[in-house]
Design a protein around this motif. Structure first.
Motif, PDB file in Angstrom:
ATOM      1  N   ALA A  53       0.819  -1.208   0.000  1.00 52.62           N
ATOM      2  CA  ALA A  53       0.000   0.000   0.000  1.00 52.62           C
ATOM      3  C   ALA A  53       0.855   1.260   0.000  1.00 52.62           C
ATOM      4  O   ALA A  53       0.486   2.275  -0.605  1.00 52.62           O
ATOM      5  CB  ALA A  53      -0.935   0.002   1.211  1.00 52.62           C
ATOM      6  N   GLU A  54       2.019   1.211   0.659  1.00 55.17           N
ATOM      7  CA  GLU A  54       2.883   2.383   0.710  1.00 55.17           C
ATOM      8  C   GLU A  54       3.367   2.772  -0.677  1.00 55.17           C
ATOM      9  O   GLU A  54       3.375   3.959  -1.043  1.00 55.17           O
ATOM     10  CB  GLU A  54       4.084   2.127   1.635  1.00 55.17           C
ATOM     11  N   SER A  55       3.795   1.802  -1.467  1.00 55.05           N
ATOM     12  CA  SER A  55       4.290   2.118  -2.806  1.00 55.05           C
ATOM     13  C   SER A  55       3.166   2.598  -3.711  1.00 55.05           C
ATOM     14  O   SER A  55       3.370   3.473  -4.560  1.00 55.05           O
ATOM     15  CB  SER A  55       4.995   0.903  -3.419  1.00 55.05           C
ATOM     16  N   CYS A  56       1.964   2.073  -3.513  1.00 58.61           N
ATOM     17  CA  CYS A  56       0.814   2.550  -4.284  1.00 58.61           C
ATOM     18  C   CYS A  56       0.494   3.995  -3.922  1.00 58.61           C
ATOM     19  O   CYS A  56       0.262   4.832  -4.797  1.00 58.61           O
ATOM     20  CB  CYS A  56      -0.395   1.651  -4.030  1.00 58.61           C
ATOM     21  N   ALA A  57       0.493   4.299  -2.621  1.00 58.81           N
ATOM     22  CA  ALA A  57       0.207   5.661  -2.177  1.00 58.81           C
ATOM     23  C   ALA A  57       1.243   6.636  -2.708  1.00 58.81           C
ATOM     24  O   ALA A  57       0.912   7.774  -3.080  1.00 58.81           O
ATOM     25  CB  ALA A  57       0.154   5.711  -0.655  1.00 58.81           C
ATOM     26  N   CYS A  58       2.497   6.205  -2.765  1.00 60.89           N
ATOM     27  CA  CYS A  58       3.556   7.073  -3.290  1.00 60.89           C
ATOM     28  C   CYS A  58       3.310   7.391  -4.757  1.00 60.89           C
ATOM     29  O   CYS A  58       3.424   8.541  -5.185  1.00 60.89           O
ATOM     30  CB  CYS A  58       4.907   6.390  -3.093  1.00 60.89           C
ATOM     31  N   GLN A 117      -5.639  11.055  10.500  1.00 61.88           N
ATOM     32  CA  GLN A 117      -5.696   9.731  11.113  1.00 61.88           C
ATOM     33  C   GLN A 117      -4.587   8.806  10.599  1.00 61.88           C
ATOM     34  O   GLN A 117      -4.594   7.616  10.901  1.00 61.88           O
ATOM     35  CB  GLN A 117      -7.064   9.092  10.857  1.00 61.88           C
ATOM     36  N   GLY A 118      -3.670   9.350   9.816  1.00 57.39           N
ATOM     37  CA  GLY A 118      -2.520   8.573   9.392  1.00 57.39           C
ATOM     38  C   GLY A 118      -2.628   7.947   8.025  1.00 57.39           C
ATOM     39  O   GLY A 118      -1.826   7.054   7.697  1.00 57.39           O
ATOM     40  N   ALA A 119      -3.583   8.386   7.219  1.00 54.09           N
ATOM     41  CA  ALA A 119      -3.696   7.833   5.872  1.00 54.09           C
ATOM     42  C   ALA A 119      -2.422   8.113   5.076  1.00 54.09           C
ATOM     43  O   ALA A 119      -1.875   9.218   5.127  1.00 54.09           O
ATOM     44  CB  ALA A 119      -4.903   8.424   5.151  1.00 54.09           C
ATOM     45  N   LEU A 120      -1.981   7.115   4.331  1.00 55.10           N
ATOM     46  CA  LEU A 120      -0.813   7.291   3.458  1.00 55.10           C
ATOM     47  C   LEU A 120      -1.141   8.217   2.301  1.00 55.10           C
ATOM     48  O   LEU A 120      -0.284   8.941   1.792  1.00 55.10           O
ATOM     49  CB  LEU A 120      -0.371   5.937   2.905  1.00 55.10           C
ATOM     50  N   SER A 121      -2.387   8.171   1.864  1.00 59.66           N
ATOM     51  CA  SER A 121      -2.885   9.002   0.771  1.00 59.66           C
ATOM     52  C   SER A 121      -4.372   9.158   0.959  1.00 59.66           C
ATOM     53  O   SER A 121      -5.051   8.243   1.449  1.00 59.66           O
ATOM     54  CB  SER A 121      -2.581   8.335  -0.580  1.00 59.66           C
ATOM     55  N   ALA A 122      -4.900  10.308   0.592  1.00 53.84           N
ATOM     56  CA  ALA A 122      -6.341  10.546   0.682  1.00 53.84           C
ATOM     57  C   ALA A 122      -6.787  11.290  -0.566  1.00 53.84           C
ATOM     58  O   ALA A 122      -6.123  12.239  -1.008  1.00 53.84           O
ATOM     59  CB  ALA A 122      -6.688  11.352   1.927  1.00 53.84           C
ATOM     60  N   GLY A 134      -9.145   6.917   2.091  1.00 58.14           N
ATOM     61  CA  GLY A 134      -7.796   6.998   2.629  1.00 58.14           C
ATOM     62  C   GLY A 134      -7.179   5.622   2.583  1.00 58.14           C
ATOM     63  O   GLY A 134      -7.836   4.635   2.952  1.00 58.14           O
ATOM     64  N   LEU A 135      -5.940   5.532   2.099  1.00 60.10           N
ATOM     65  CA  LEU A 135      -5.208   4.275   2.085  1.00 60.10           C
ATOM     66  C   LEU A 135      -4.340   4.178   3.335  1.00 60.10           C
ATOM     67  O   LEU A 135      -3.714   5.167   3.737  1.00 60.10           O
ATOM     68  CB  LEU A 135      -4.332   4.159   0.834  1.00 60.10           C
ATOM     69  N   PHE A 136      -4.272   2.990   3.926  1.00 58.46           N
ATOM     70  CA  PHE A 136      -3.520   2.785   5.156  1.00 58.46           C
ATOM     71  C   PHE A 136      -2.554   1.619   4.985  1.00 58.46           C
ATOM     72  O   PHE A 136      -2.716   0.769   4.107  1.00 58.46           O
ATOM     73  CB  PHE A 136      -4.473   2.526   6.324  1.00 58.46           C
ATOM     74  N   ALA A 137      -1.553   1.587   5.846  1.00 60.97           N
ATOM     75  CA  ALA A 137      -0.515   0.571   5.722  1.00 60.97           C
ATOM     76  C   ALA A 137      -1.019  -0.817   6.086  1.00 60.97           C
ATOM     77  O   ALA A 137      -0.496  -1.819   5.596  1.00 60.97           O
ATOM     78  CB  ALA A 137       0.680   0.942   6.603  1.00 60.97           C
ATOM     79  N   SER A 138      -2.036  -0.896   6.937  1.00 60.36           N
ATOM     80  CA  SER A 138      -2.542  -2.196   7.378  1.00 60.36           C
ATOM     81  C   SER A 138      -4.032  -2.096   7.659  1.00 60.36           C
ATOM     82  O   SER A 138      -4.578  -0.997   7.831  1.00 60.36           O
ATOM     83  CB  SER A 138      -1.814  -2.660   8.644  1.00 60.36           C
ATOM     84  N   ALA A 167      -8.530   4.033  12.389  1.00 66.35           N
ATOM     85  CA  ALA A 167      -8.911   5.316  11.802  1.00 66.35           C
ATOM     86  C   ALA A 167     -10.417   5.404  11.629  1.00 66.35           C
ATOM     87  O   ALA A 167     -11.026   6.452  11.934  1.00 66.35           O
ATOM     88  CB  ALA A 167      -8.211   5.497  10.455  1.00 66.35           C
ATOM     89  N   ALA A 168     -11.046   4.331  11.162  1.00 68.58           N
ATOM     90  CA  ALA A 168     -12.502   4.340  10.972  1.00 68.58           C
ATOM     91  C   ALA A 168     -13.218   4.556  12.302  1.00 68.58           C
ATOM     92  O   ALA A 168     -14.174   5.339  12.391  1.00 68.58           O
ATOM     93  CB  ALA A 168     -12.952   3.041  10.321  1.00 68.58           C
ATOM     94  N   ASP A 169     -12.751   3.884  13.346  1.00 62.18           N
ATOM     95  CA  ASP A 169     -13.375   4.042  14.668  1.00 62.18           C
ATOM     96  C   ASP A 169     -13.254   5.477  15.160  1.00 62.18           C
ATOM     97  O   ASP A 169     -14.216   6.055  15.695  1.00 62.18           O
ATOM     98  CB  ASP A 169     -12.731   3.090  15.675  1.00 62.18           C
ATOM     99  N   ALA A 170     -12.080   6.072  14.986  1.00 58.56           N
ATOM    100  CA  ALA A 170     -11.861   7.447  15.435  1.00 58.56           C
ATOM    101  C   ALA A 170     -12.736   8.418  14.654  1.00 58.56           C
ATOM    102  O   ALA A 170     -13.332   9.353  15.226  1.00 58.56           O
ATOM    103  CB  ALA A 170     -10.389   7.815  15.293  1.00 58.56           C
ATOM    104  N   LEU A 171     -12.856   8.218  13.348  1.00 60.76           N
ATOM    105  CA  LEU A 171     -13.657   9.122  12.525  1.00 60.76           C
ATOM    106  C   LEU A 171     -15.146   9.012  12.860  1.00 60.76           C
ATOM    107  O   LEU A 171     -15.870  10.013  12.825  1.00 60.76           O
ATOM    108  CB  LEU A 171     -13.407   8.821  11.051  1.00 60.76           C
ATOM    109  N   LYS A 172     -15.588   7.799  13.170  1.00 62.16           N
ATOM    110  CA  LYS A 172     -17.000   7.624  13.543  1.00 62.16           C
ATOM    111  C   LYS A 172     -17.333   8.358  14.836  1.00 62.16           C
ATOM    112  O   LYS A 172     -18.451   8.862  15.009  1.00 62.16           O
ATOM    113  CB  LYS A 172     -17.325   6.137  13.683  1.00 62.16           C
ATOM    114  N   LEU A 173     -16.367   8.431  15.747  1.00 60.68           N
ATOM    115  CA  LEU A 173     -16.592   9.191  16.975  1.00 60.68           C
ATOM    116  C   LEU A 173     -16.669  10.689  16.679  1.00 60.68           C
ATOM    117  O   LEU A 173     -17.457  11.414  17.279  1.00 60.68           O
ATOM    118  CB  LEU A 173     -15.470   8.911  17.977  1.00 60.68           C
ATOM    119  N   GLN A 174     -15.845  11.155  15.728  1.00 64.78           N
ATOM    120  CA  GLN A 174     -15.835  12.578  15.388  1.00 64.78           C
ATOM    121  C   GLN A 174     -17.063  12.978  14.569  1.00 64.78           C
ATOM    122  O   GLN A 174     -17.584  14.080  14.738  1.00 64.78           O
ATOM    123  CB  GLN A 174     -14.565  12.904  14.594  1.00 64.78           C
TER     124      GLN A 174
END
Length: 276
Positions: free
Chosen positions: A194-199, A229-234, A245-249, A256-263
């Motif tokens: 995912a990191e190389s894709c985001a790059c 929330q730490g997305a490699l790319s959005a 948002g793409l994430f490493a794992s 990130a999804a849990d945190a965004l749902k709270l916000q």
């Protein structure tokens, strides 16, 4: 023709890139887009019946048309099937840039073709996203959507999808587009992770994102929150308003999804895997 009850899945379509490369004399825009599909989507069931009917349920059913404005119904009619009851469970928001209606129509056509042996004919007449949604795999989409080329070398991409609840008509976004002769995508490499894709994505574009943000500034908020929330790319998908948002794992995406749902408890927020 054998007719049996069949189920079909209509996955969310995500445009990782969307370059507008020109405009034809008839007004249609030329595109160059890397498209992947999510592991979440709408659910359909088709069964033999007397007449053509559509029942809609599910968490995103409000506002979904039950008449011939619905692409699932139009797809069955276009295939000449007038004796089927379609049940559609909506999980994807409408007018969201993730091909909900087109994916529903494609799922109906695939089910009729594979389950009932129906010849589906030219699907492009039902909309620009129909050919790529019929493929339902990682694809480079070009022309006005009618040219689809399978792409290999894209790993499963842990992701979070966010939609602020704003429906954006695609024609309005294209009407606000300033640059209509952009460059096509770079050559698509094979990505290790995912990191190389985001790059690689950082050097590509969604040309509809700036005009969509002008119409709905909350799209910009979605992108900023995903990056926070730490997305490699959005980036925004399609003509919006859904952003990814793409994430490493997958665990990073889940957090990130849990945190965004709270916000933003009233937004549509889903953890998913793209291109799986």
């Amino acid at each position: 023709m054998k007719t049996v009850e069949i189920s079909a899945f209509a996955p969310a379509k995500i445009n990782l890139t969307l370059h507008v490369t020109g405009r034809r004399a008839d007004g249609y825009h030329l595109l160059d887009s890397l498209v992947v599909f999510a592991d979440i989507g709408d659910e359909l069931r088709l069964r033999p019946a007397r007449g053509l009917t559509l029942q809609v349920s599910g968490p995103m059913a409000d506002g979904v048309p039950r008449d011939d404005r619905n692409l699932a119904l139009r797809a069955a009619r276009a295939a000449g099937v007038l004796d089927v009851a379609i049940s559609l469970k909506k999980h994807l928001p409408a007018a969201a840039g993730i091909g909900g209606g087109s994916s529903d129509a494609a799922a109906v056509l695939r089910a009729l073709k594979e389950g009932w042996g129906v010849s589906v004919g030219d699907v492009a007449a039902l909309g620009a996203d129909l050919p790529v949604c019929m493929a339902a795999r990682t694809t480079r989409m070009s022309g006005v959507g009618e040219i689809v080329t399978q792409v290999n070398g894209i790993p499963p991409l842990p992701a979070v999808l966010v939609n602020p609840g704003t429906a954006i008509p695609t024609p309005a976004v294209f009407a606000a587009l300033q640059e209509q002769d952009g460059t096509p995508m770079d050559a698509i490499p094979a990505f290790a992770d995912a990191e190389s894709c985001a790059c690689w994505l950082s050097a590509q574009r969604n040309d509809l994102e700036p005009p969509a943000i002008e119409i709905a500034p909350e799209i910009g908020d979605c992108l900023e929150m995903l990056l926070a929330q730490g997305a490699l790319s959005a980036r925004m998908s399609g003509s919006g308003a859904t952003c990814f948002g793409l994430f490493a794992s997958q665990s990073d995406a889940a957090c990130a999804a849990d945190a965004l749902k709270l916000q933003q408890p009233n937004w549509w927020i889903q953890q998913t895997v793209l291109g799986a």
